[in-house]
Write an enzyme that holds these catalytic residues in place. Structure first.
Site, PDB file in Angstrom:
ATOM      1  N   ALA A  65     -20.613  11.150 -33.795  1.00 26.25           N
ATOM      2  CA  ALA A  65     -20.092   9.808 -33.566  1.00 26.25           C
ATOM      3  C   ALA A  65     -20.976   9.143 -32.525  1.00 26.25           C
ATOM      4  O   ALA A  65     -21.636   9.828 -31.737  1.00 26.25           O
ATOM      5  CB  ALA A  65     -18.659   9.900 -33.067  1.00 26.25           C
ATOM      6  N   GLY A 108     -19.430  14.379 -35.410  1.00 20.82           N
ATOM      7  CA  GLY A 108     -19.005  13.581 -36.558  1.00 20.82           C
ATOM      8  C   GLY A 108     -19.976  13.691 -37.726  1.00 20.82           C
ATOM      9  O   GLY A 108     -19.591  13.514 -38.884  1.00 20.82           O
ATOM     10  N   GLU A 111     -18.926  16.679 -39.482  1.00 18.54           N
ATOM     11  CA  GLU A 111     -17.658  16.339 -40.156  1.00 18.54           C
ATOM     12  C   GLU A 111     -17.921  15.499 -41.407  1.00 18.54           C
ATOM     13  O   GLU A 111     -17.274  15.690 -42.438  1.00 18.54           O
ATOM     14  CB  GLU A 111     -16.738  15.601 -39.180  1.00 18.54           C
ATOM     15  CG  GLU A 111     -16.245  16.539 -38.078  1.00 18.54           C
ATOM     16  CD  GLU A 111     -15.474  15.822 -36.979  1.00 18.54           C
ATOM     17  OE1 GLU A 111     -16.014  14.843 -36.424  1.00 18.54           O
ATOM     18  OE2 GLU A 111     -14.353  16.234 -36.677  1.00 18.54           O
ATOM     19  N   GLU A 131     -18.568  18.558 -29.443  1.00 20.62           N
ATOM     20  CA  GLU A 131     -17.666  17.644 -28.734  1.00 20.62           C
ATOM     21  C   GLU A 131     -17.129  18.242 -27.433  1.00 20.62           C
ATOM     22  O   GLU A 131     -16.890  17.528 -26.456  1.00 20.62           O
ATOM     23  CB  GLU A 131     -16.475  17.255 -29.632  1.00 20.62           C
ATOM     24  CG  GLU A 131     -16.820  16.354 -30.807  1.00 20.62           C
ATOM     25  CD  GLU A 131     -17.190  17.114 -32.078  1.00 20.62           C
ATOM     26  OE1 GLU A 131     -17.541  18.310 -31.991  1.00 20.62           O
ATOM     27  OE2 GLU A 131     -17.139  16.501 -33.152  1.00 20.62           O
TER      28      GLU A 131
END
Ligand code: HXC
Length: 257
Positions: A65, A108, A111, A131
């Site tokens: 992210a 992310g 993911e 993370e």
């Protein structure tokens, strides 16, 4: 006109989407996720698209992210995060999605790759959920999909230490199905997508749905779903065509009916 990715019109049934934020190693900001979700919506509606390949650059599939964007969001900002709707649209995509992963595939980004149905990795790919190093945890399905893909021990190790694994380890663990030379990753993913694109689209769609059911249901319900889907296909013209083509010793011509 998308600015954070390039999407080519389908060729032989396969649409290629390339993430393009090189200045941030394809970090997934709201704009990129929105553009990706919109591209997948287009691909879903387009009868000429039978499968989609998603890739990044040689250096990074996606490094997570967008941390700069994340830093601007407080608790209320996260509760109202527009990215959630984009993730949900990506997760709903009903056609086969293949990720061709080179380089960093983190947070992310990992993911996102795990939203794909098939993952092909270049030898230099690195998969991780870092993370924890930022004082947070995966938030786009990482804890759930990683555990289902690689099992409890390795998922715990990756999420709790934040350490990445290389492509060979990802292959042994079942996170990816093939490892290639990095320059061949996209080519190989497209070849697999083209094979799928030649199959009966309704059978492909229901088979994907049934396989995904296995991840979130008990065996008896999953078997029931499979039986219903299998039975439904008996009403399709493509099933008649597939069986007839076999008997006539020719290649089937599937139309999606
Ligand atoms: C924003 C990022 C970024 C990210 C890299 N960049 N990752 N920007 N968000 N996730 C930017 C850097 O700031 C830098 O910009 C440029 O990309 C190049 O990165 P470098 O760090 O200079 O490259 P390198 O030294 O090769 O290191 C690569 C790296 C490192 C190991 C991948 O960039 C890194 O650790 N990135 C963060 C990885 C991470 O923690 N991901 C998880 C994010 S949290 P400038 O302008 O300085 O040149 C997450 C939560 C998901 O994903 C939750 C979903 C709901």
């Amino acid at each position: 006109m998308p600015r954070t990715l390039a999407a080519l019109p389908p060729e032989q049934g396969v649409r290629l989407i390339t993430l393009q934020r090189p200045e941030a190693l394809n970090a997934l900001n709201t704009e990129l996720l929105g553009e990706l979700a919109a591209e997948l919506d287009l691909a879903e509606q387009d009868a000429d698209t039978r499968a989609v390949v998603i890739t990044g650059s040689r250096k990074a599939f996606a490094a997570g992210a967008d941390i700069r964007e994340m830093a601007e969001r407080d608790l209320v900002g996260i509760l109202n995060d527009p990215r959630l709707a984009h993730w949900q649209r990506i997760a709903r995509f009903g056609k086969p999605l293949i990720a061709a992963v080179n380089g960093f595939c983190l947070g992310g980004g990992c993911e996102l790759a795990m939203h794909a149905d098939i993952l092909i990795a270049g030898e230099d790919a690195r998969f991780g959920q870092p993370e924890i190093n930022l004082g947070i945890m995966p938030g786009a399905g990482g804890t759930q999909r990683l555990l289902r893909a690689v099992g409890k021990s390795l998922a715990m190790q990756m999420v709790l230490t934040g350490e990445a694994i290389d492509a060979r380890h990802a292959l042994r663990a079942g996170l990816v199905s093939e490892v290639t030379q990095p320059e061949l990753t996209v080519e190989r993913a497209i070849a697999i997508a083209r094979l799928i694109a030649q199959k009966a689209p309704l059978a492909v769609r229901l088979a994907k749905e049934a396989l995904l059911k296995a991840e979130d249901t008990d065996l008896a319900s999953g078997l029931r779903f499979e039986r219903h889907a299998f039975t439904l296909l008996a009403g399709t013209r493509d099933r008649d065509e597939g069986i007839r083509a076999f008997q006539e010793k020719r290649r089937p011509d599937f139309t999606g009916q």
